[in-house]
Design a protein around this motif. Structure first.
Motif, PDB file in Angstrom:
ATOM      1  N   LEU A 175       0.811  -1.219   0.000  1.00 10.43           N
ATOM      2  CA  LEU A 175       0.000   0.000   0.000  1.00 10.43           C
ATOM      3  C   LEU A 175       0.847   1.273   0.000  1.00 10.43           C
ATOM      4  O   LEU A 175       0.593   2.181  -0.810  1.00 10.43           O
ATOM      5  CB  LEU A 175      -0.965  -0.018   1.183  1.00 10.43           C
ATOM      6  N   PRO A 176       1.837   1.410   0.878  1.00  6.54           N
ATOM      7  CA  PRO A 176       2.622   2.659   0.841  1.00  6.54           C
ATOM      8  C   PRO A 176       3.400   2.845  -0.456  1.00  6.54           C
ATOM      9  O   PRO A 176       3.526   3.968  -0.938  1.00  6.54           O
ATOM     10  CB  PRO A 176       3.563   2.529   2.043  1.00  6.54           C
ATOM     11  N   SER A 177       3.919   1.765  -1.038  1.00  2.00           N
ATOM     12  CA  SER A 177       4.662   1.909  -2.292  1.00  2.00           C
ATOM     13  C   SER A 177       3.734   2.333  -3.427  1.00  2.00           C
ATOM     14  O   SER A 177       4.114   3.163  -4.266  1.00  2.00           O
ATOM     15  CB  SER A 177       5.367   0.601  -2.640  1.00  2.00           C
ATOM     16  N   PHE A 178       2.527   1.795  -3.469  1.00  3.05           N
ATOM     17  CA  PHE A 178       1.593   2.197  -4.519  1.00  3.05           C
ATOM     18  C   PHE A 178       1.146   3.639  -4.332  1.00  3.05           C
ATOM     19  O   PHE A 178       1.056   4.406  -5.295  1.00  3.05           O
ATOM     20  CB  PHE A 178       0.380   1.268  -4.522  1.00  3.05           C
ATOM     21  N   ALA A 179       0.860   4.027  -3.086  1.00  2.00           N
ATOM     22  CA  ALA A 179       0.464   5.416  -2.825  1.00  2.00           C
ATOM     23  C   ALA A 179       1.574   6.387  -3.205  1.00  2.00           C
ATOM     24  O   ALA A 179       1.312   7.496  -3.687  1.00  2.00           O
ATOM     25  CB  ALA A 179       0.110   5.577  -1.346  1.00  2.00           C
ATOM     26  N   LEU A 180       2.808   5.963  -3.014  1.00  2.26           N
ATOM     27  CA  LEU A 180       3.947   6.816  -3.350  1.00  2.26           C
ATOM     28  C   LEU A 180       4.231   6.823  -4.844  1.00  2.26           C
ATOM     29  O   LEU A 180       4.758   7.803  -5.377  1.00  2.26           O
ATOM     30  CB  LEU A 180       5.178   6.327  -2.583  1.00  2.26           C
ATOM     31  N   ALA A 181       3.879   5.730  -5.536  1.00  5.93           N
ATOM     32  CA  ALA A 181       4.243   5.579  -6.944  1.00  5.93           C
ATOM     33  C   ALA A 181       3.275   6.259  -7.904  1.00  5.93           C
ATOM     34  O   ALA A 181       3.647   6.519  -9.051  1.00  5.93           O
ATOM     35  CB  ALA A 181       4.337   4.097  -7.295  1.00  5.93           C
ATOM     36  N   ILE A 241      12.473  12.554  -5.713  1.00  3.67           N
ATOM     37  CA  ILE A 241      11.274  13.044  -5.039  1.00  3.67           C
ATOM     38  C   ILE A 241      10.646  11.942  -4.196  1.00  3.67           C
ATOM     39  O   ILE A 241      10.113  12.198  -3.106  1.00  3.67           O
ATOM     40  CB  ILE A 241      10.276  13.600  -6.073  1.00  3.67           C
ATOM     41  N   LEU A 242      10.699  10.699  -4.681  1.00  4.80           N
ATOM     42  CA  LEU A 242      10.149   9.584  -3.909  1.00  4.80           C
ATOM     43  C   LEU A 242      10.897   9.409  -2.600  1.00  4.80           C
ATOM     44  O   LEU A 242      10.301   9.095  -1.569  1.00  4.80           O
ATOM     45  CB  LEU A 242      10.221   8.296  -4.732  1.00  4.80           C
ATOM     46  N   LEU A 243      12.218   9.607  -2.628  1.00  8.39           N
ATOM     47  CA  LEU A 243      12.995   9.474  -1.389  1.00  8.39           C
ATOM     48  C   LEU A 243      12.608  10.541  -0.375  1.00  8.39           C
ATOM     49  O   LEU A 243      12.398  10.246   0.802  1.00  8.39           O
ATOM     50  CB  LEU A 243      14.487   9.562  -1.714  1.00  8.39           C
ATOM     51  N   SER A 244      12.507  11.790  -0.846  1.00  3.61           N
ATOM     52  CA  SER A 244      12.162  12.876   0.068  1.00  3.61           C
ATOM     53  C   SER A 244      10.665  12.980   0.302  1.00  3.61           C
ATOM     54  O   SER A 244      10.218  13.436   1.356  1.00  3.61           O
ATOM     55  CB  SER A 244      12.680  14.203  -0.483  1.00  3.61           C
ATOM     56  N   GLY A 245       9.854  12.557  -0.685  1.00  6.87           N
ATOM     57  CA  GLY A 245       8.408  12.650  -0.552  1.00  6.87           C
ATOM     58  C   GLY A 245       7.790  11.543   0.269  1.00  6.87           C
ATOM     59  O   GLY A 245       6.573  11.523   0.473  1.00  6.87           O
ATOM     60  N   SER A 246       8.618  10.606   0.725  1.00 11.11           N
ATOM     61  CA  SER A 246       8.096   9.518   1.547  1.00 11.11           C
ATOM     62  C   SER A 246       7.760   9.957   2.961  1.00 11.11           C
ATOM     63  O   SER A 246       7.270   9.144   3.752  1.00 11.11           O
ATOM     64  CB  SER A 246       9.120   8.377   1.601  1.00 11.11           C
ATOM     65  N   VAL A 247       8.005  11.224   3.282  1.00 10.51           N
ATOM     66  CA  VAL A 247       7.782  11.707   4.648  1.00 10.51           C
ATOM     67  C   VAL A 247       6.332  11.514   5.066  1.00 10.51           C
ATOM     68  O   VAL A 247       6.040  10.902   6.113  1.00 10.51           O
ATOM     69  CB  VAL A 247       8.191  13.191   4.760  1.00 10.51           C
ATOM     70  N   LEU A 248       5.395  12.014   4.278  1.00 10.83           N
ATOM     71  CA  LEU A 248       3.977  11.922   4.634  1.00 10.83           C
ATOM     72  C   LEU A 248       3.456  10.498   4.506  1.00 10.83           C
ATOM     73  O   LEU A 248       2.657  10.049   5.338  1.00 10.83           O
ATOM     74  CB  LEU A 248       3.156  12.873   3.754  1.00 10.83           C
ATOM     75  N   VAL A 249       3.886   9.787   3.465  1.00 11.58           N
ATOM     76  CA  VAL A 249       3.417   8.416   3.281  1.00 11.58           C
ATOM     77  C   VAL A 249       3.877   7.529   4.429  1.00 11.58           C
ATOM     78  O   VAL A 249       3.124   6.684   4.931  1.00 11.58           O
ATOM     79  CB  VAL A 249       3.898   7.868   1.923  1.00 11.58           C
ATOM     80  N   GLU A 250       5.114   7.686   4.856  1.00 14.57           N
ATOM     81  CA  GLU A 250       5.614   6.905   5.987  1.00 14.57           C
ATOM     82  C   GLU A 250       4.845   7.214   7.262  1.00 14.57           C
ATOM     83  O   GLU A 250       4.603   6.329   8.087  1.00 14.57           O
ATOM     84  CB  GLU A 250       7.103   7.182   6.198  1.00 14.57           C
TER      85      GLU A 250
END
Length: 308
Positions: A175-181, A241-250
């Motif tokens: 779920l988190p990977s799909f939301a981030l992708a 962006i995925l590396l830095s944008g993972s803040v909210l998803v995490e």
């Protein structure tokens, strides 16, 4: 190429200095006393003042920042105000989780985006092209944390198919990977479509078709490689962006990564940990962009002349 790589690494220094300085200034203006947070609400004012003096919190912000940067030159990111553990240890324990999440999300976005972009370009102005562009627009516009909440409501609470938090089993990353992708996939697909449309209108593509080559061969051997050059730039940017944008998803999925660590540290004014996370994000972003620049030479031989 080695000289170019060294220049790119050196260019990372002002990025780190600027990012960390901004963080220091902003957190210094935020409410809350780190010494009070460490000792608790029951601590006496005398003990709080003593701890502030020990930690150097009474010094001007620029003096604190300069002291931190000097320690950073020796590989010391300081000690967490929240846990008392070295920041390097805190980050090292969570960095693999963030990298794993970003890589899985990047793979998902690339695998889905490139075929969609190619097909949309080949079938321009068709129903499939229209659907792809609408889906891409929705994906770019949709906040990742909001999509994450929808995924939790559907697949975790309603259907009970997938876990919604933690990282103790491999299903937790779906779920988190799909939301981030999704946002990355939409951006890469739009770039791939635009690049492919430009390439397939070139004279050498018409020449290849006039030789009797099949459409699939023309796309694979002649169009795709040239169309991938701007797409690689988009993929590199989106991976950073995925590396830095993972803040909210995490945070939404309680994923034990650097993003969640940084949010917790911001809430408790744990300045050394926040600055350490910012430095790691800046380094990762720059490394990804450097790798993409070096891969240009493999995709387009003309790029190798820049490294000669």
């Amino acid at each position: 190429m080695l000289k170019y790589t060294i220049k790119r690494i050196i260019s990372l220094i002002p990025v780190i200095i600027g990012a960390t300085l901004i963080v220091y200034v902003i957190l210094s203006m935020a409410d809350g006393d780190p010494a009070r947070i460490i000792l608790g609400e029951d601590a006496t004012p005398e003990r709080v003042a003593e701890l502030r003096e020990e930690m150097g919190l009474n010094d001007p912000v620029l003096v604190q920042y300069g002291r931190y940067m000097l320690n950073l030159l020796h590989g010391d990111m300081g000690v967490s105000y929240r846990t008392g553990a070295p920041v390097v240890t805190e980050i090292a324990a969570r960095l693999p989780n963030t990298i794993c999440l970003a890589l899985v999300a990047s793979v998902v976005s690339i695998v889905l985006a490139i075929p969609l972009g190619i097909i949309a370009a080949i079938k321009q102005n068709s129903i499939f092209d229209g659907i792809c562009m609408v889906v891409s627009l929705i994906g770019v516009s949709m906040p990742s944390f909001w999509l994450g909440l929808l995924l939790i409501l559907l697949f975790s609470l309603r259907l009970e198919w997938l876990p919604s938090f933690g990282a103790d089993q491999w299903q937790c990353i779906i779920l988190p990977s799909f939301a981030l992708a999704v946002a990355s996939m939409a951006s890469v697909a739009r770039t791939m479509r635009s690049s492919m449309l430009e390439v397939i209108r070139q004279d050498y593509i018409r020449t290849a078709r006039s030789k009797g080559l099949s459409e699939g061969t023309v796309i694979r051997r002649h169009a795709l490689r040239n169309a991938m050059i701007p797409t690689m730039t988009s993929i590199g940017l989106q991976t950073g962006i995925l590396l830095s944008g993972s803040v909210l998803v995490e945070t939404v999925f309680s994923w034990p990564g650097i993003g969640r660590l940084m949010i917790t540290s911001i809430q408790q004014r744990d300045i050394p940990t926040v600055v350490g996370c910012i430095i790691i994000f800046a380094i990762c972003f720059s490394i990804v962009n450097l790798i993409v620049d070096l891969l240009y030479g493999l995709v387009d031989p003309r790029m190798k002349s820049q490294y000669a």
